[in-house]
Design a protein around this motif. Structure first.
Motif, short mmCIF file in Angstrom:
data_model
loop_
_atom_site.label_atom_id
_atom_site.label_comp_id
_atom_site.label_asym_id
_atom_site.label_seq_id
_atom_site.Cartn_x
_atom_site.Cartn_y
_atom_site.Cartn_z
N GLY A 1 15.06 17.88 -3.04
CA GLY A 1 15.38 18.02 -2.68
C GLY A 1 15.27 17.65 -1.16
O GLY A 1 15.80 16.68 -0.99
N ILE A 2 15.80 18.65 -0.67
CA ILE A 2 16.09 17.91 0.94
C ILE A 2 14.78 18.78 2.63
O ILE A 2 14.57 19.15 2.46
N ASP A 3 14.80 17.55 2.93
CA ASP A 3 13.79 17.96 3.90
C ASP A 3 14.28 17.88 5.13
O ASP A 3 14.88 18.18 5.82
N THR A 4 13.66 18.88 6.32
CA THR A 4 14.43 18.80 7.00
C THR A 4 14.80 17.31 8.38
O THR A 4 15.40 17.92 9.13
N THR A 5 13.97 17.00 8.01
CA THR A 5 14.00 15.46 8.66
C THR A 5 15.82 15.28 8.10
O THR A 5 16.25 14.40 9.64
N PHE A 6 15.60 14.99 6.90
CA PHE A 6 17.41 14.92 6.38
C PHE A 6 18.53 16.10 7.44
O PHE A 6 19.21 15.47 7.59
N VAL B 1 18.37 17.19 10.22
CA VAL B 1 17.61 17.00 11.23
C VAL B 1 19.13 15.38 12.22
O VAL B 1 19.92 15.19 12.74
N ASP B 2 18.74 14.86 11.15
CA ASP B 2 19.16 13.91 11.30
C ASP B 2 20.95 13.40 10.52
O ASP B 2 21.52 12.13 11.50
N LEU B 3 20.85 14.21 9.47
CA LEU B 3 22.49 14.22 9.21
C LEU B 3 23.24 14.64 10.75
O LEU B 3 24.21 14.30 10.84
N VAL C 1 22.40 15.22 13.99
CA VAL C 1 22.57 13.90 15.61
C VAL C 1 22.69 12.83 15.61
O VAL C 1 22.35 11.77 14.15
N SER C 2 24.24 12.73 16.33
CA SER C 2 24.15 11.59 16.00
C SER C 2 23.67 10.00 16.88
O SER C 2 23.74 9.36 16.30
N ASP C 3 23.11 10.93 17.48
CA ASP C 3 22.13 9.70 18.39
C ASP C 3 21.27 9.10 17.42
O ASP C 3 20.12 8.36 17.45
N SER C 4 20.41 9.87 16.46
CA SER C 4 19.23 9.47 15.40
C SER C 4 19.58 7.85 14.92
O SER C 4 20.37 7.94 13.85
N PRO C 5 17.89 7.34 15.15
CA PRO C 5 17.93 6.29 14.03
C PRO C 5 18.46 5.82 12.69
O PRO C 5 19.01 5.29 12.62
N ARG C 6 18.44 7.12 11.79
CA ARG C 6 19.23 7.36 10.02
C ARG C 6 20.13 7.97 10.21
O ARG C 6 20.37 8.54 9.25
N HIS C 7 20.65 8.58 10.97
CA HIS C 7 21.99 9.63 11.42
C HIS C 7 23.27 8.40 9.76
O HIS C 7 23.15 9.03 9.06
N ASN C 8 23.07 7.33 9.98
CA ASN C 8 24.70 6.78 9.43
C ASN C 8 23.31 6.11 8.11
O ASN C 8 24.10 7.09 7.38
N GLY C 9 22.36 6.55 7.78
CA GLY C 9 21.43 6.22 6.67
C GLY C 9 21.62 8.16 5.76
O GLY C 9 21.91 8.35 4.22
N ALA C 10 21.74 8.32 6.95
CA ALA C 10 21.76 10.62 6.29
C ALA C 10 23.55 10.20 5.95
O ALA C 10 23.10 11.32 4.57
N VAL C 11 23.87 10.38 6.57
CA VAL C 11 25.29 10.62 5.82
C VAL C 11 26.08 9.43 4.97
O VAL C 11 26.35 10.25 4.58
N ALA C 12 25.33 8.32 4.96
CA ALA C 12 25.50 7.55 3.64
C ALA C 12 24.88 8.69 1.84
O ALA C 12 26.08 8.51 1.48
N LEU C 13 23.35 8.74 2.25
CA LEU C 13 23.22 9.38 1.13
C LEU C 13 24.22 10.88 1.33
O LEU C 13 24.18 11.39 -0.09
N PHE C 14 23.85 11.28 2.06
CA PHE C 14 24.86 12.39 1.49
C PHE C 14 26.58 12.48 1.34
O PHE C 14 27.01 13.35 0.32
N GLU C 15 27.23 11.35 2.02
CA GLU C 15 28.41 11.22 1.00
C GLU C 15 28.50 10.89 -0.55
O GLU C 15 29.47 11.24 -0.99
N LYS C 16 27.58 10.06 -0.69
CA LYS C 16 27.64 9.19 -2.19
C LYS C 16 26.40 10.74 -2.97
O LYS C 16 27.80 11.20 -4.18
N TRP C 17 26.64 11.78 -2.58
CA TRP C 17 25.66 12.95 -3.32
C TRP C 17 27.41 13.90 -3.94
O TRP C 17 27.55 14.32 -4.86
N ARG C 18 27.62 13.65 -2.46
CA ARG C 18 29.41 14.72 -2.37
C ARG C 18 29.81 14.29 -3.33
O ARG C 18 30.21 14.74 -4.11
N LYS C 19 30.01 12.37 -3.67
CA LYS C 19 31.21 12.37 -4.20
C LYS C 19 30.41 12.55 -6.56
O LYS C 19 31.64 13.08 -6.71
N GLU C 20 29.31 12.12 -6.63
CA GLU C 20 28.74 12.26 -7.68
C GLU C 20 29.05 13.34 -7.72
O GLU C 20 29.25 14.53 -9.49
N LYS C 21 29.24 14.92 -7.25
CA LYS C 21 29.18 16.41 -7.76
C LYS C 21 28.37 16.19 -9.79
O LYS C 21 28.97 17.41 -10.25
#
Length: 144
Positions: free
Chosen positions: A3-8, A10-12, A14-34
């Motif tokens: 499950g993903i929360d709204t914060t995820f 938004v962070d994915l 908004v590149s200015d979010s301090p959590r943006h890079n972490g959200a992108v990394a988590l999303f990319e890891k998920w995309r590769k796992e398939k």
């Protein structure tokens, strides 16, 4: 299912979010796992659109049209399942609200958590894991 929360969302976005890079990394890891699906509670899109278009929160908020387009992106993904409340999840959310003595600020998260639990979500990606710890239902994954 994850499950993903709204914060995820938004962070994915908004590149200015301090959590943006972490959200992108988590999303990319998920995309590769398939092998796993992402679950999004239907009301999350409304909250996402409300937040991401708010000029008081962001220097460059999205227009409502862009926010709707971002919603379509998620709706069109093969491995994304939209979760809707059921009678059982509604009853669980009402029980949790009384059991934990929640007020009005916990309505959205409680109904999302209940619907996720009913749908078989076992992991939750959120910037606010403390909002969901009380339910003792999900493996909570934060990101920075």
């Amino acid at each position: 299912m994850i499950g993903i929360d709204t914060t995820f969302l938004v962070d994915l976005e908004v590149s200015d979010s301090p959590r943006h890079n972490g959200a992108v990394a988590l999303f990319e890891k998920w995309r590769k796992e398939k092998h796993s699906e992402l679950a999004i509670y239907n009301q999350t899109f409304l909250e996402f659109q409300h937040v991401i278009t708010d000029s008081r929160r962001f220097l460059s908020p999205l227009s409502m049209q862009d926010a709707v387009e971002r919603t379509w992106f998620w709706l069109d993904q093969e491995r994304v399942k939209i979760i809707y409340p059921t009678e059982t999840s509604l009853k669980r959310a009402l029980l949790w609200t009384n059991m934990f003595k929640f007020g009005r600020k916990r309505i959205q998260d409680t109904h999302m958590a209940s619907s996720f639990a009913e749908a078989g979500v076992t992991e939750l990606w959120t910037a606010n894991p403390s909002d969901f710890e009380i339910f003792e239902t999900f493996d909570l994954i934060g990101y920075k």
